[in-house]
Design an enzyme around this catalytic site. Structure first.
Site, PDB file in Angstrom:
ATOM      1  N   LEU A  89     -31.972 -29.607 -85.504  1.00  0.00           N
ATOM      2  CA  LEU A  89     -32.327 -29.239 -86.301  1.00  0.00           C
ATOM      3  C   LEU A  89     -33.069 -28.594 -84.312  1.00  0.00           C
ATOM      4  CD1 LEU A  89     -34.481 -26.492 -86.992  1.00  0.00           C
ATOM      5  CD2 LEU A  89     -36.940 -28.402 -86.720  1.00  0.00           C
ATOM      6  N   ARG A 113     -31.987 -23.073 -94.152  1.00  0.00           N
ATOM      7  CA  ARG A 113     -31.058 -24.285 -93.476  1.00  0.00           C
ATOM      8  C   ARG A 113     -32.312 -25.506 -94.016  1.00  0.00           C
ATOM      9  NH1 ARG A 113     -32.123 -28.670 -90.233  1.00  0.00           N
ATOM     10  NH2 ARG A 113     -29.611 -29.479 -88.712  1.00  0.00           N
ATOM     11  N   GLN A 247     -22.076 -29.435 -88.212  1.00  0.00           N
ATOM     12  CA  GLN A 247     -23.601 -30.233 -87.814  1.00  0.00           C
ATOM     13  C   GLN A 247     -24.210 -31.568 -89.387  1.00  0.00           C
ATOM     14  OE1 GLN A 247     -27.297 -29.665 -87.452  1.00  0.00           O
ATOM     15  NE2 GLN A 247     -27.974 -29.328 -85.556  1.00  0.00           N
TER      16      GLN A 247
END
Length: 299
Positions: A89, A113, A247
């Site tokens: 994050l 997200r 990611q």
């Protein structure tokens, strides 16, 4: 050279950011802007909420992001990075602090997200575990032997030498923990997390977030951003976007990232945001290198 680093999920605590809000006009403005963007007063939960409230997915990720970014932006002239990086994050925080993303766009992406990851966690029961005191290669080998498309277990977070977090389906994690203990791990500790972050099980979240990232304007950052996926420095907005999308299902190569930053001249690491987790990891990664220091903003 100065490196600024930004923590990930798990660093949150009740009261985070309150001093900034009470004593800094810019911080108060940004926190109130965040309340408006999110549509609820996240500051009330950050400053006075319970641990359980802070752990809610819609709160945790934006809360850590806000504390980290606002801490950096309120440093004024003190925030002059030669390079930045963030853990999971924290990569979003690093990108906003370095000017690659606006504050508003960064917060919207972090919230998207968080919600996408929550959905993926609910769709497939899964978890993570921290493996302590084994070489990375041993953990990689055991995961590769156990993992199947239907029962996944993969290395997720390369945190520092001797600490690698694995991620996957619950059964595969349990089997891996048993085998890794037999292989000599000092600890194989299941983590209290909602799901298998940084594994193929996050593919639905990745698909959802990809559309949001591709629709967002990214700019060239004011300094190189070292990214989790390949541990390399990036300044090209197109590359940064691609790495940010990748990611969610890829490993966080934090050990390699910090090693590369040190190799490129970083000696002074400042952690921006709640907690001291990254400072501890950096101390272990740079063990024996007297030139490297890691501290928080106050230092």
């Amino acid at each position: 050279m100065k490196a600024f680093v930004f923590p990930g999920q798990g660093a949150q605590f009740t009261g985070m950011g309150k001093d900034l809000y009470d004593n800094n006009a810019l911080a108060k403005e940004l926190f109130e802007k965040a309340n408006d963007i999110l549509g609820f007063r996240i500051t009330d939960i950050m400053f006075n909420g319970t641990d359980e409230e802070l752990k809610e997915t819609k709160v945790t990720q934006p809360a850590v992001f806000l504390h980290s970014v606002i801490s950096a932006l309120c440093m004024g002239e003190g925030f002059r990075p030669d390079m930045v990086a963030g853990h999971s994050l924290g990569e979003f925080s690093a990108l906003v602090a370095a000017g690659a993303l606006s504050f508003e766009d960064g917060l919207k992406l972090v919230y998207a997200r968080a919600m996408a990851m929550q959905k993926a966690c609910e769709a497939t029961p899964s978890t993570m575990a921290a493996i302590v005191a084994l070489p990375d290669e041993t953990v990689e080998k055991v995961c590769a032997e156990i993992s199947t498309p239907e029962n996944v277990v993969v290395p997720a977070n390369y945190n520092c030498p001797g600490q690698l977090v694995i991620s996957g389906n619950i059964d595969a994690i349990q089997t891996a923990c048993e085998q890794l203990k037999a292989a000599g791990a000092k600890r194989a500790l299941p983590l209290k997390v909602g799901g298998a972050f940084h594994s193929p099980l996050m593919q639905p979240a990745k698909d959802e977030l990809q559309a949001a990232i591709e629709a967002t304007d990214f700019h060239e950052p004011k300094c190189p951003v070292y990214q989790n996926v390949d541990a390399q420095a990036h300044t090209c907005p197109k590359e940064i976007k691609a790495n940010l999308i990748a990611q969610l299902t890829a490993s966080v190569r934090w050990t390699q990232e910090v090693q590369n930053m040190i190799a490129d001249g970083a000696t002074d690491f400042t952690e921006c945001g709640p907690g001291k987790v990254l400072q501890g990891m950096i101390a272990k990664i740079a063990k024996g290198n007297a030139d490297v220091t890691a501290h928080g903003i106050e230092a």
